[in-house]
Design a protein around this motif. Structure first.
Motif, PDB file in Angstrom:
ATOM      1  N   ALA A  15      50.772  62.162  42.573  1.00 27.65           N
ATOM      2  CA  ALA A  15      50.849  60.867  41.893  1.00 27.65           C
ATOM      3  C   ALA A  15      51.299  61.021  40.450  1.00 27.65           C
ATOM      4  O   ALA A  15      51.631  60.025  39.782  1.00 27.65           O
ATOM      5  CB  ALA A  15      49.488  60.180  41.936  1.00 27.65           C
ATOM      6  N   PHE A  25      62.537  57.452  39.128  1.00 27.54           N
ATOM      7  CA  PHE A  25      62.571  56.475  40.222  1.00 27.54           C
ATOM      8  C   PHE A  25      63.982  56.340  40.784  1.00 27.54           C
ATOM      9  O   PHE A  25      64.171  56.240  41.998  1.00 27.54           O
ATOM     10  CB  PHE A  25      62.060  55.127  39.724  1.00 27.54           C
ATOM     11  CG  PHE A  25      60.568  55.035  39.642  1.00 27.54           C
ATOM     12  CD1 PHE A  25      59.825  54.460  40.661  1.00 27.54           C
ATOM     13  CD2 PHE A  25      59.901  55.548  38.551  1.00 27.54           C
ATOM     14  CE1 PHE A  25      58.446  54.400  40.598  1.00 27.54           C
ATOM     15  CE2 PHE A  25      58.511  55.494  38.466  1.00 27.54           C
ATOM     16  CZ  PHE A  25      57.786  54.919  39.493  1.00 27.54           C
ATOM     17  N   LEU A  54      54.893  59.594  42.931  1.00 28.47           N
ATOM     18  CA  LEU A  54      54.546  58.238  42.503  1.00 28.47           C
ATOM     19  C   LEU A  54      55.451  57.177  43.125  1.00 28.47           C
ATOM     20  O   LEU A  54      54.948  56.152  43.618  1.00 28.47           O
ATOM     21  CB  LEU A  54      54.580  58.152  40.974  1.00 28.47           C
ATOM     22  CG  LEU A  54      54.199  56.796  40.376  1.00 28.47           C
ATOM     23  CD1 LEU A  54      52.783  56.407  40.768  1.00 28.47           C
ATOM     24  CD2 LEU A  54      54.360  56.832  38.853  1.00 28.47           C
ATOM     25  N   PRO A  55      56.786  57.344  43.137  1.00 29.49           N
ATOM     26  CA  PRO A  55      57.640  56.317  43.752  1.00 29.49           C
ATOM     27  C   PRO A  55      57.331  56.107  45.232  1.00 29.49           C
ATOM     28  O   PRO A  55      57.410  54.979  45.725  1.00 29.49           O
ATOM     29  CB  PRO A  55      59.059  56.862  43.550  1.00 29.49           C
ATOM     30  CG  PRO A  55      58.952  57.760  42.372  1.00 29.49           C
ATOM     31  CD  PRO A  55      57.605  58.401  42.506  1.00 29.49           C
ATOM     32  N   ARG A 109      54.426  56.453  46.686  1.00 38.48           N
ATOM     33  CA  ARG A 109      53.147  55.764  46.800  1.00 38.48           C
ATOM     34  C   ARG A 109      53.283  54.280  46.451  1.00 38.48           C
ATOM     35  O   ARG A 109      52.561  53.443  47.000  1.00 38.48           O
ATOM     36  CB  ARG A 109      52.115  56.436  45.885  1.00 38.48           C
ATOM     37  CG  ARG A 109      51.817  57.875  46.286  1.00 38.48           C
ATOM     38  CD  ARG A 109      51.100  58.643  45.176  1.00 38.48           C
ATOM     39  NE  ARG A 109      51.087  60.063  45.465  1.00 38.48           N
ATOM     40  CZ  ARG A 109      50.044  60.731  45.958  1.00 38.48           C
ATOM     41  NH1 ARG A 109      48.916  60.085  46.209  1.00 38.48           N
ATOM     42  NH2 ARG A 109      50.123  62.026  46.187  1.00 38.48           N
ATOM     43  N   LEU A 110      54.209  53.970  45.537  1.00 38.00           N
ATOM     44  CA  LEU A 110      54.395  52.580  45.142  1.00 38.00           C
ATOM     45  C   LEU A 110      55.269  51.813  46.126  1.00 38.00           C
ATOM     46  O   LEU A 110      55.126  50.602  46.288  1.00 38.00           O
ATOM     47  CB  LEU A 110      55.007  52.515  43.747  1.00 38.00           C
ATOM     48  CG  LEU A 110      54.144  53.048  42.597  1.00 38.00           C
ATOM     49  CD1 LEU A 110      54.904  52.957  41.280  1.00 38.00           C
ATOM     50  CD2 LEU A 110      52.835  52.292  42.505  1.00 38.00           C
ATOM     51  N   THR A 163      57.863  47.818  44.603  1.00 43.75           N
ATOM     52  CA  THR A 163      57.137  48.080  43.359  1.00 43.75           C
ATOM     53  C   THR A 163      57.832  49.157  42.543  1.00 43.75           C
ATOM     54  O   THR A 163      57.841  49.108  41.305  1.00 43.75           O
ATOM     55  CB  THR A 163      55.689  48.513  43.663  1.00 43.75           C
ATOM     56  OG1 THR A 163      55.067  47.523  44.466  1.00 43.75           O
ATOM     57  CG2 THR A 163      54.893  48.703  42.382  1.00 43.75           C
ATOM     58  N   GLY A 164      58.443  50.120  43.229  1.00 42.35           N
ATOM     59  CA  GLY A 164      59.148  51.183  42.529  1.00 42.35           C
ATOM     60  C   GLY A 164      60.282  50.649  41.678  1.00 42.35           C
ATOM     61  O   GLY A 164      60.456  51.061  40.518  1.00 42.35           O
ATOM     62  N   VAL A 188      58.794  48.807  38.655  1.00 44.32           N
ATOM     63  CA  VAL A 188      58.303  49.736  37.634  1.00 44.32           C
ATOM     64  C   VAL A 188      59.471  50.375  36.889  1.00 44.32           C
ATOM     65  O   VAL A 188      59.448  50.521  35.656  1.00 44.32           O
ATOM     66  CB  VAL A 188      57.422  50.821  38.279  1.00 44.32           C
ATOM     67  CG1 VAL A 188      57.103  51.937  37.283  1.00 44.32           C
ATOM     68  CG2 VAL A 188      56.130  50.205  38.793  1.00 44.32           C
ATOM     69  N   THR A 209      63.660  42.425  38.856  1.00 42.76           N
ATOM     70  CA  THR A 209      62.373  42.218  39.526  1.00 42.76           C
ATOM     71  C   THR A 209      62.493  41.155  40.616  1.00 42.76           C
ATOM     72  O   THR A 209      61.980  41.327  41.735  1.00 42.76           O
ATOM     73  CB  THR A 209      61.309  41.795  38.502  1.00 42.76           C
ATOM     74  OG1 THR A 209      61.154  42.838  37.536  1.00 42.76           O
ATOM     75  CG2 THR A 209      59.971  41.535  39.180  1.00 42.76           C
TER      76      THR A 209
END
Length: 283
Positions: free
Chosen positions: A138, A182, A200-201, A203-204, A208-209, A212, A251
């Motif tokens: 993460a 990302f 992390l990407p 998991r998101l 969401t990636g 972010v 977004t």
């Protein structure tokens, strides 16, 4: 066909495989930006060339180590775009190239002075740490935050006097690096998932990636619009408004169609804007 011709063809195939395995485009992009930042910080031609050699060899070592360390995983995922995994170049050759490039970056980096050299090497170490396992945690983004912040500090320190840059330069570098993380991972989410990579990407997730990533790059735009000394009110307003507006549109696109290329391309536009601004206000 003569033995010489066969040897020449094998050598050419090896060089082509190594060239593809080093992740050339990102490495060259980082090197060009670093040299331009170095020139903006006052480095003369020879010193800027040495800086370019230090950054390029560091990027080569990171790129080759990535394909070397991930060869088995990439092969299991059927990654035909990875020369080592596809059998186009021996894994041992990629490993040897990574080690040789790492040694070269140690020499060229320290030739710029102990402060600049150590910080530049710490930036490379962050990339190796990512390849060696941080990418599957993460905290994968931490490697990019650290490495890109250290890179901008080292590049500035390579200029006359070996001084620290203004605070907003490494902050912007860190944010751009986080966004780059990302951008680098999101296209490969499915292939990585098959081999157990969960940074992390992953998991998101894609939606969401992208959000972010856009947020990090928009924050960089805000910093570049407000932090530099002497920036006019008009410049600040235009930069901040443009960065935030692009992030909002990105977004919305990500929420509507997370797997669409539109949102990803919009984040690339924000990143290009930030890089141009960083080069402009740092010179």
């Amino acid at each position: 066909m003569s033995g010489t011709a066969i040897h020449r063809r094998k050598s050419l195939r090896l060089l082509q495989g190594l060239a593809r395995a080093c992740h050339p485009l990102p490495g060259l992009a980082v090197t060009v930006v670093a040299v331009l930042l170095g020139l903006g910080a006052g480095a003369d031609g020879p010193r800027a060339a040495l800086l370019g050699a230090a950054v390029l060899t560091g990027q080569l070592s990171i790129g080759w180590s990535n394909d070397w360390i991930d060869a088995a995983r990439d092969r299991a995922a059927g990654r035909v775009d990875k020369p080592a995994a596809a059998g186009e170049v021996p894994v041992s050759a990629v490993a040897a190239a990574a080690v040789a490039a790492a040694l070269a970056t140690v020499v060229s980096s320290l030739s710029l002075g102990w402060f600049a050299g150590v910080v530049l090497l710490l930036s490379v170490a962050g990339g190796w740490a990512y390849n060696l396992g941080l990418k599957s945690t993460a905290f994968s983004g931490a490697a990019y935050l650290f490495s890109f912040a250290a890179l901008t500090i080292g590049v500035h320190a390579a200029g006359p006097g070996g001084t620290w840059p203004p605070w907003w330069v490494p902050v912007t570098g860190a944010l751009l690096g986080f966004g780059a993380h990302f951008a680098n991972v999101l296209p490969d989410l499915r292939a990585d998932a098959e081999t157990g990579v969960r940074g992390l990407p992953h998991r998101l997730g894609p939606r969401t990636g992208v959000i972010v990533m856009a947020g990090a790059l928009a924050t960089a735009s805000v910093v570049l619009g407000l932090a530099p000394a002497g920036a006019s009110a008009l410049y600040s307003a235009v930069v901040v408004t443009t960065g935030v507006a692009l992030a909002v549109v990105t977004t919305a696109a990500a929420i509507r169609a997370p797997h669409s290329a539109i949102a990803f391309r919009l984040t690339v536009a924000i990143a290009l804007l930030d890089v141009v601004l960083l080069l402009t206000v740092s010179t």
